[in-house]
Design a protein around this motif. Structure first.
Motif, PDB file in Angstrom:
ATOM      1  N   VAL A 284      11.948  12.239  22.199  1.00 20.13           N
ATOM      2  CA  VAL A 284      11.471  12.076  23.580  1.00 20.13           C
ATOM      3  C   VAL A 284       9.990  11.745  23.586  1.00 20.13           C
ATOM      4  N   GLY A 285       9.582  11.169  24.720  1.00 24.68           N
ATOM      5  CA  GLY A 285       8.163  11.004  24.971  1.00 24.68           C
ATOM      6  C   GLY A 285       7.467   9.892  24.220  1.00 24.68           C
ATOM      7  N   ILE A 286       8.206   9.043  23.512  1.00 21.37           N
ATOM      8  CA  ILE A 286       7.580   8.000  22.709  1.00 21.37           C
ATOM      9  C   ILE A 286       8.012   6.632  23.221  1.00 21.37           C
ATOM     10  N   LYS A 287       7.105   5.674  23.184  1.00 19.04           N
ATOM     11  CA  LYS A 287       7.458   4.315  23.590  1.00 19.04           C
ATOM     12  C   LYS A 287       8.617   3.806  22.746  1.00 19.04           C
ATOM     13  N   LYS A 288       9.536   3.099  23.350  1.00 25.53           N
ATOM     14  CA  LYS A 288      10.743   2.641  22.686  1.00 25.53           C
ATOM     15  C   LYS A 288      10.420   1.763  21.470  1.00 25.53           C
ATOM     16  N   GLY A 289      11.082   2.080  20.366  1.00 29.47           N
ATOM     17  CA  GLY A 289      10.924   1.287  19.157  1.00 29.47           C
ATOM     18  C   GLY A 289       9.706   1.628  18.323  1.00 29.47           C
ATOM     19  N   GLU A 290       8.911   2.585  18.753  1.00 29.58           N
ATOM     20  CA  GLU A 290       7.697   2.940  18.016  1.00 29.58           C
ATOM     21  C   GLU A 290       8.010   4.023  16.988  1.00 29.58           C
ATOM     22  N   LYS A 291       7.485   3.855  15.791  1.00 27.28           N
ATOM     23  CA  LYS A 291       7.793   4.780  14.703  1.00 27.28           C
ATOM     24  C   LYS A 291       6.526   5.178  13.951  1.00 27.28           C
ATOM     25  N   ILE A 292       6.605   6.352  13.334  1.00 25.93           N
ATOM     26  CA  ILE A 292       5.540   6.821  12.441  1.00 25.93           C
ATOM     27  C   ILE A 292       5.997   6.536  11.017  1.00 25.93           C
ATOM     28  N   ASP A 293       5.071   6.142  10.157  1.00 24.05           N
ATOM     29  CA  ASP A 293       5.449   5.732   8.798  1.00 24.05           C
ATOM     30  C   ASP A 293       6.159   6.833   8.020  1.00 24.05           C
ATOM     31  N   TYR A 294       5.607   8.064   8.051  1.00 27.37           N
ATOM     32  CA  TYR A 294       6.249   9.168   7.324  1.00 27.37           C
ATOM     33  C   TYR A 294       6.070  10.468   8.103  1.00 27.37           C
ATOM     34  N   ALA A 295       7.113  11.286   8.071  1.00 24.35           N
ATOM     35  CA  ALA A 295       7.030  12.650   8.590  1.00 24.35           C
ATOM     36  C   ALA A 295       7.444  13.598   7.465  1.00 24.35           C
ATOM     37  N   ILE A 296       6.587  14.537   7.149  1.00 24.60           N
ATOM     38  CA  ILE A 296       6.894  15.535   6.118  1.00 24.60           C
ATOM     39  C   ILE A 296       7.461  16.770   6.797  1.00 24.60           C
ATOM     40  N   MET A 297       8.627  17.191   6.316  1.00 22.84           N
ATOM     41  CA  MET A 297       9.371  18.271   6.952  1.00 22.84           C
ATOM     42  C   MET A 297       9.297  19.551   6.114  1.00 22.84           C
ATOM     43  N   ARG A 298       9.303  20.667   6.812  1.00 23.99           N
ATOM     44  CA  ARG A 298       9.460  21.985   6.177  1.00 23.99           C
ATOM     45  C   ARG A 298      10.316  22.831   7.110  1.00 23.99           C
ATOM     46  N   ASP A 299      11.399  23.375   6.576  1.00 23.48           N
ATOM     47  CA  ASP A 299      12.319  24.195   7.376  1.00 23.48           C
ATOM     48  C   ASP A 299      12.807  23.434   8.620  1.00 23.48           C
ATOM     49  N   ALA A 300      13.127  22.142   8.402  1.00 21.40           N
ATOM     50  CA  ALA A 300      13.684  21.278   9.446  1.00 21.40           C
ATOM     51  C   ALA A 300      12.716  21.006  10.594  1.00 21.40           C
ATOM     52  N   GLU A 301      11.444  21.307  10.413  1.00 18.54           N
ATOM     53  CA  GLU A 301      10.424  21.028  11.414  1.00 18.54           C
ATOM     54  C   GLU A 301       9.391  20.071  10.843  1.00 18.54           C
ATOM     55  N   VAL A 302       8.879  19.184  11.695  1.00 15.94           N
ATOM     56  CA  VAL A 302       7.824  18.270  11.265  1.00 15.94           C
ATOM     57  C   VAL A 302       6.528  19.049  11.087  1.00 15.94           C
ATOM     58  N   GLN A 303       5.929  18.923   9.893  1.00 15.31           N
ATOM     59  CA  GLN A 303       4.677  19.620   9.621  1.00 15.31           C
ATOM     60  C   GLN A 303       3.493  18.654   9.499  1.00 15.31           C
ATOM     61  N   ILE A 304       3.731  17.491   8.879  1.00 12.69           N
ATOM     62  CA  ILE A 304       2.652  16.522   8.668  1.00 12.69           C
ATOM     63  C   ILE A 304       3.151  15.136   9.059  1.00 12.69           C
ATOM     64  N   LEU A 305       2.382  14.439   9.875  1.00 16.37           N
ATOM     65  CA  LEU A 305       2.665  13.057  10.238  1.00 16.37           C
ATOM     66  C   LEU A 305       1.694  12.147   9.490  1.00 16.37           C
TER      67      LEU A 305
ATOM     68  N   THR B 268       0.831  -1.206   0.000  1.00 21.15           N
ATOM     69  CA  THR B 268       0.000   0.000   0.000  1.00 21.15           C
ATOM     70  C   THR B 268       0.864   1.254   0.000  1.00 21.15           C
ATOM     71  N   LYS B 269       1.914   1.242   0.816  1.00 18.49           N
ATOM     72  CA  LYS B 269       2.818   2.399   0.858  1.00 18.49           C
ATOM     73  C   LYS B 269       3.453   2.650  -0.506  1.00 18.49           C
ATOM     74  N   ASN B 270       3.968   1.594  -1.109  1.00 21.09           N
ATOM     75  CA  ASN B 270       4.675   1.746  -2.382  1.00 21.09           C
ATOM     76  C   ASN B 270       3.746   2.123  -3.521  1.00 21.09           C
ATOM     77  N   ALA B 271       2.566   1.527  -3.551  1.00 19.20           N
ATOM     78  CA  ALA B 271       1.670   1.726  -4.701  1.00 19.20           C
ATOM     79  C   ALA B 271       0.848   2.994  -4.588  1.00 19.20           C
ATOM     80  N   PHE B 272       0.419   3.360  -3.378  1.00 20.29           N
ATOM     81  CA  PHE B 272      -0.540   4.455  -3.238  1.00 20.29           C
ATOM     82  C   PHE B 272      -0.051   5.621  -2.377  1.00 20.29           C
ATOM     83  N   VAL B 273       0.582   5.303  -1.234  1.00 21.11           N
ATOM     84  CA  VAL B 273       0.911   6.374  -0.288  1.00 21.11           C
ATOM     85  C   VAL B 273       2.071   7.230  -0.781  1.00 21.11           C
ATOM     86  N   MET B 274       3.150   6.585  -1.202  1.00 17.76           N
ATOM     87  CA  MET B 274       4.288   7.368  -1.716  1.00 17.76           C
ATOM     88  C   MET B 274       3.920   8.173  -2.959  1.00 17.76           C
ATOM     89  N   PRO B 275       3.150   7.620  -3.912  1.00 16.35           N
ATOM     90  CA  PRO B 275       2.712   8.453  -5.044  1.00 16.35           C
ATOM     91  C   PRO B 275       1.850   9.639  -4.606  1.00 16.35           C
TER      92      PRO B 275
END
Length: 362
Positions: free
Chosen positions: A58-79, A27-34
Motif C-alpha cells: 500500500v501507499g506506493i506509486k504503481k509500478g515503483e520498486k525498491i532495489d533490495y529489501a533485507i528481511m528479518r523475521d518476515a519484516e523489512v529491516q533495511i531498504l 553495479t548491483k552485480n559487481a558491488f552491491v550484491m557482494p
C-alpha cells in the motif's frame, strides 16, 4: 575471515573494477550484491532474507520498486536503493526510499552506488526518513572508526536499538568530519576569515583575504602532514631501539618462487603472532597508502602482507612457523631477504624497507 578483512577485500575489488562498471545493473552485480552477501552476511538468493525489486502493498506509486529489501523475521529491516557507480549517490535520487520508509517497518535505509554507502534512519521525525545520512561508508576511503557501526547492520550482529542509539552522534560527528575535511581541502571565505582575524591585527580587506586564502590553505596542509608524521615517529620510535642480539642467526637470502604458493596451500592455521605482525607492517605501510589497500593471505610456508590483495604486490612475508622468526623483504627482482626477529617489535627496524616496497607499486 574477520569482518574488517572482508571490507578490505571488497574495497580492493571496487578499487580495481569501478572504472569498468558503467550501468546500474552492473553495479548491483559487481558491488552491491557482494556487499549484502559478504559484508552484511545475508543470502542474496534466499527470498526470506533478501527481496530484489521489492514492492510494498500500500501507499506506493504503481509500478515503483525498491532495489533490495533485507528481511528479518518476515519484516523489512533495511531498504537499499542503488545507482550506477559512475554517479555520486544523491538524496534527490531517492524518492522511492522516502515513500517506502513511511509504509514499511524498516528503520534503516541505504542509498549506494556500490562505492559509497549512505545509511539513513528517522531521527528527525518518527517513521520519516531523514534527509541526511547518519553513516557514510566510502569503500575507496574507509574511515576505520565506522567499521564497528557497519558491523551492527550485519546479520550476525544486527542490533537495531544500538544502531538507532548511536545514529544521532554518528550523524553529526560524520557531518562535522566531512565539513572539516572539506575546509582543509578548499577553505571557504568564512574559514579563512575566522583564522585571519585571530592572527592579523589590521582590517580584513579584499587584499588581506586574497593573501590569507593561500596562507590558510598552506598552513592547513602542513598541519595535517606534521600531525601524521608525529604519530608515525611515536609508533616507530617504540621499536627502532630494539635490535637482534649477537646470537641471532645470519640474514638469509633466497629467490622468491616464480609461482606463488599462496593460492594452492591448504590446511593453514593463522596464528595470533602472525596477525600481530601483520598489524605492525600495516601500520608502517599506511604512511604511504590507504589502510584498506593493505591485506594479508596466509600460506603453509609464510604469511604474506600484500598491496591490493595482489600476489604480485608483496610488501613483506612473515616466516613465523619455526622457533626462529624471520621478516622476509623482497627487492625489485622479487629476491627475498629474511631478517631474523627476536620479537615482533624488531619489525619496526625495517620500516624504511617496508615503505619502499609500497612505493615501488605506486
Amino acid at each position: 575471515m574477520e569482518f574488517q578483512d572482508r571490507i578490505a577485500a571488497l574495497a580492493s575489488k571496487v578499487s580495481n573494477q569501478s572504472a569498468s562498471i558503467g550501468t546500474e545493473e552492473a553495479t548491483k552485480n559487481a558491488f552491491v550484491m557482494p556487499f549484502i552477501a559478504s559484508i552484511l552476511g545475508y543470502d542474496v538468493f534466499d527470498p526470506l532474507e533478501v527481496v530484489p525489486e521489492y514492492t510494498a502493498d500500500v501507499g506506493i506509486k504503481k509500478g515503483e520498486k525498491i532495489d533490495y529489501a533485507i528481511m528479518r523475521d518476515a519484516e523489512v529491516q533495511i531498504l537499499i536503493e542503488c545507482k550506477a557507480s559512475t554517479g555520486v549517490p544523491k538524496i534527490e535520487h531517492a524518492s522511492q526510499l522516502f515513500r517506502y520508509f513511511a509504509t514499511t517497518n524498516a528503520r534503516i535505509a541505504a542509498l549506494t552506488n556500490g562505492v559509497v554507502w549512505q545509511f539513513y534512519t528517522d531521527l528527525d521525525a518518527p517513521n520519516r526518513m531523514d534527509a541526511k545520512p547518519f553513516l557514510v561508508l566510502d569503500l575507496l576511503d574507509i574511515d576505520e572508526t565506522l567499521i564497528p557501526e557497519v558491523q551492527k547492520l550485519s546479520k550476525e550482529s544486527f542490533d537495531l536499538e544500538s544502531i538507532i542509539n548511536a545514529a544521532e552522534e554518528l550523524k553529526y560527528v560524520g557531518a562535522l568530519k566531512r565539513e572539516i575535511a572539506g575546509q582543509f581541502r578548499e577553505p571557504s571565505d568564512e574559514w579563512i576569515k575566522f583564522f585571519a582575524q585571530r592572527v592579523y591585527e589590521g582590517s580584513y580587506t579584499a587584499r588581506v583575504r586574497e593573501q590569507f586564502t593561500a596562507l590558510v590553505t598552506k598552513a592547513s596542509r602542513q598541519f595535517l602532514t606534521e600531525s601524521v608524521n608525529d604519530r608515525l615517529k611515536v609508533a616507530l620510535g617504540a621499536g627502532v631501539s630494539v635490535a637482534p642480539t649477537d646470537a641471532s642467526p645470519s640474514v638469509i637470502s633466497s629467490i622468491a618462487p616464480a609461482q606463488d604458493d599462496i593460492d594452492r596451500d591448504t590446511e593453514i592455521e593463522t596464528t595470533l603472532e602472525e596477525l600481530e605482525g601483520y598489524q605492525i607492517v600495516k601500520a608502517i605501510a599506511c604512511g604511504e597508502t590507504k589502510p584498506h589497500r593493505i591485506t594479508h593471505r596466509d600460506a603453509k610456508s609464510y604469511f604474506a602482507v600484500l598491496l591490493d590483495d595482489n600476489n604480485r604486490k608483496p610488501i613483506a612475508r612473515l616466516h613465523f612457523n619455526s622457533r626462529q622468526k624471520y621478516l622476509g623483504l623482497l627487492d625489485e627482482l622479487k629476491s627475498e631477504t629474511r631478517h631474523p626477529l627476536q620479537d615482533l617489535d624488531d619489525i619496526y627496524a625495517h620500516a624504511d624497507a617496508i615503505r619502499e616496497a609500497v612505493l615501488r607499486y605506486r
